[in-house]
Design an enzyme around this catalytic site. Structure first.
Site, short mmCIF file in Angstrom:
data_model
loop_
_atom_site.label_atom_id
_atom_site.label_comp_id
_atom_site.label_asym_id
_atom_site.label_seq_id
_atom_site.Cartn_x
_atom_site.Cartn_y
_atom_site.Cartn_z
N ASP A 122 0.80 -1.23 0.00
CA ASP A 122 0.00 0.00 0.00
C ASP A 122 0.82 1.27 0.00
O ASP A 122 0.25 2.37 0.03
CB ASP A 122 -0.96 0.00 1.19
CG ASP A 122 -2.13 -0.94 0.99
OD1 ASP A 122 -2.63 -1.02 -0.14
OD2 ASP A 122 -2.53 -1.61 1.97
N ASP A 183 -5.72 -4.37 -6.12
CA ASP A 183 -5.47 -3.01 -5.65
C ASP A 183 -4.01 -2.60 -5.90
O ASP A 183 -3.69 -1.44 -6.05
CB ASP A 183 -5.75 -2.91 -4.14
CG ASP A 183 -6.84 -3.85 -3.65
OD1 ASP A 183 -7.01 -4.93 -4.25
OD2 ASP A 183 -7.49 -3.52 -2.66
N1 GLY Z 1 -7.12 -1.65 -1.00
C1 GLY Z 1 -8.15 -2.17 -0.20
C2 GLY Z 1 -9.50 -1.83 -0.70
O1 GLY Z 1 -9.71 -1.44 -1.82
O2 GLY Z 1 -10.42 -1.97 0.08
#
Ligand code: GLY
Length: 401
Positions: A122, A183
């Protein structure tokens, strides 16, 4: 109906909506966002007893509540970059130096990420939404260094035998192998940027390898995506596609597909490789074909209880932003259709059905974070607001304002 006809049909409807006085709604929506930003800042100050704790980031407001739930900016909290990013976008809109100062203070509380071993993938969300926008607007050299250092940190999660970044090191046991989540596509943008701005050129190779392998394995034949691809840690072979935040392994989780649409559009911009442009259209078309009438998806396209299932406004905001970019790369009727679909999404999000308005200081209601865990269901969530203001700014730029 074929997607070509569907988009053309949607375009006609939208053109008639625009000609009935809704053109330029983005200006009003951006003023609304600025007002909500100031409400949030005032609330954070009040909660802090007269001063703001710049390490506490707005994260969500449950449907039944009216005040932001904030989370400490620690390495495990993936959403801390969105609020600083919103402040930078609001500064871009208003030019208000007071907003810029707040953006700087929140951004700088994430500096520790550039010299902390990578917790997970992330880092792009965290540092590129905050420092990335800050650097784009200020050219502060210290910000550039933070981005470059964080890109190097993110690259430590790349596993050459697999060819992708290990998204969640903590979940290798749980999934039974190297895991890559959809993601993760968004975090490639920081690697591409770093590779072109003084960082190691091989960061681009990592991003391209990741995007290519994801394209090969993390989609079904109809171009809907698996949230998670699991690969053999030793051989790199694909083992299985599963879900984590979606309804089932076989269904299209709305935000996962949104990340794919945004990610492949961004990778085309960054590389010029037409395979990404072609793929971005494929993953977009299956999403558009299955949208409900107001263009805001249910949290999963096969969620139980449709039409009463919760929506995911965050997916709509992410896709609207992506399509305003994709529309610029696709010629003719199809590109125009993407732009018109994006406008329809933003018009829906800007209506009283989705804007929080006086009820809460967020921009939007009705996002769904993690339905299987009963977490952030039908809530205001900070990343929905981030992509909403980004999309409004993109629309404003496209309209030449
Ligand atoms: N990256 C986590 C989500 O989209 O909830």
């Amino acid at each position: 109906m074929s997607i070509r006809n569907w988009i053309a049909g949607a375009g006609l409807l939208l053109l008639s909506a625009c000609s009935s006085g809704e053109q330029g709604f983005e200006e009003e929506a951006l003023r609304y966002c600025d007002n909500q930003v100031r409400r949030t800042l005032a609330e954070l100050k009040e909660v802090g007893g007269g001063s703001i704790d710049y390490t506490m980031m707005p994260r969500n407001i449950a449907d039944s509540l009216t005040v932001w739930h904030c989370r400490k900016a620690v390495k495990e909290e993936w959403c801390s970059g969105f609020w600083p990013g919103i402040l930078w976008y609001d500064y871009e809109v208003t030019g208000d130096e007071a907003i810029r100062q707040e953006a700087e203070k929140f951004t700088e509380s994430l500096e520790f990420l550039s010299h902390t071993p990578a917790y997970d993938h992330d880092l792009g969300f965290l540092v590129f939404c905050s420092y990335g926008n800050g650097y784009r607007l200020t050219h502060n050299p210290a910000y550039k260094q933070v981005i470059l250092d964080t890109a190097d940190s993110l690259a430590t999660l790349y596993r050459p035998v697999v060819g992708t970044i290990l998204s969640w090191p903590r979940n290798v046991g749980m999934f039974g192998g190297h895991n890559t989540i959809m993601d993760n596509m968004i975090n490639l943008e920081m690697l591409m940027w770093a590779s072109k701005n003084g960082g190691d050129p091989s960061l681009a190779d990592i991003a391209i390898s990741h995007a290519d392998k994801t394209m090969r394995h993390q989609f079904r034949e109809d171009y809907t995506s698996y949230h998670v691809a699991v690969y053999d840690t030793l051989t790199g072979d694909f083992i299985k596609g599963v879900t984590h935040q979606g309804y089932a392994d076989s269904t299209m989780w709305a935000r996962g597909q949104a990340w794919a649409i945004y990610g492949y559009t961004m990778m085309y911009r960054e590389t010029g490789l037409t395979r990404y442009l072609d793929f971005a259209q494929k993953v977009t078309d299956v999403y558009l074909q299955r949208l409900p009438e107001d263009y805001v998806p249910y949290w999963d396209f096969d969620a139980p209880g449709i039409p009463d299932a919760p929506r995911d406004a965050s997916a709509a905001a992410i896709v609207a932003s992506a399509l305003l970019e994709l529309a610029g790369y696709v010629q003719g009727e199809k590109g125009a259709g993407y732009k018109e679909a994006a406008i329809k999404m933003l018009q829906s999000l800007s209506s009283e059905a989705y804007q929080s308005r006086t009820s809460k200081p967020s921009f939007l209601l009705h996002s769904t974070g993690h339905w299987p865990c009963h977490s952030e269901v039908d809530a205001s969530i900070i990343y929905a607001d981030y992509y909403y203001i980004e999309a409004l700014l993109r629309l404003k730029a496209l309209n030449g304002k």
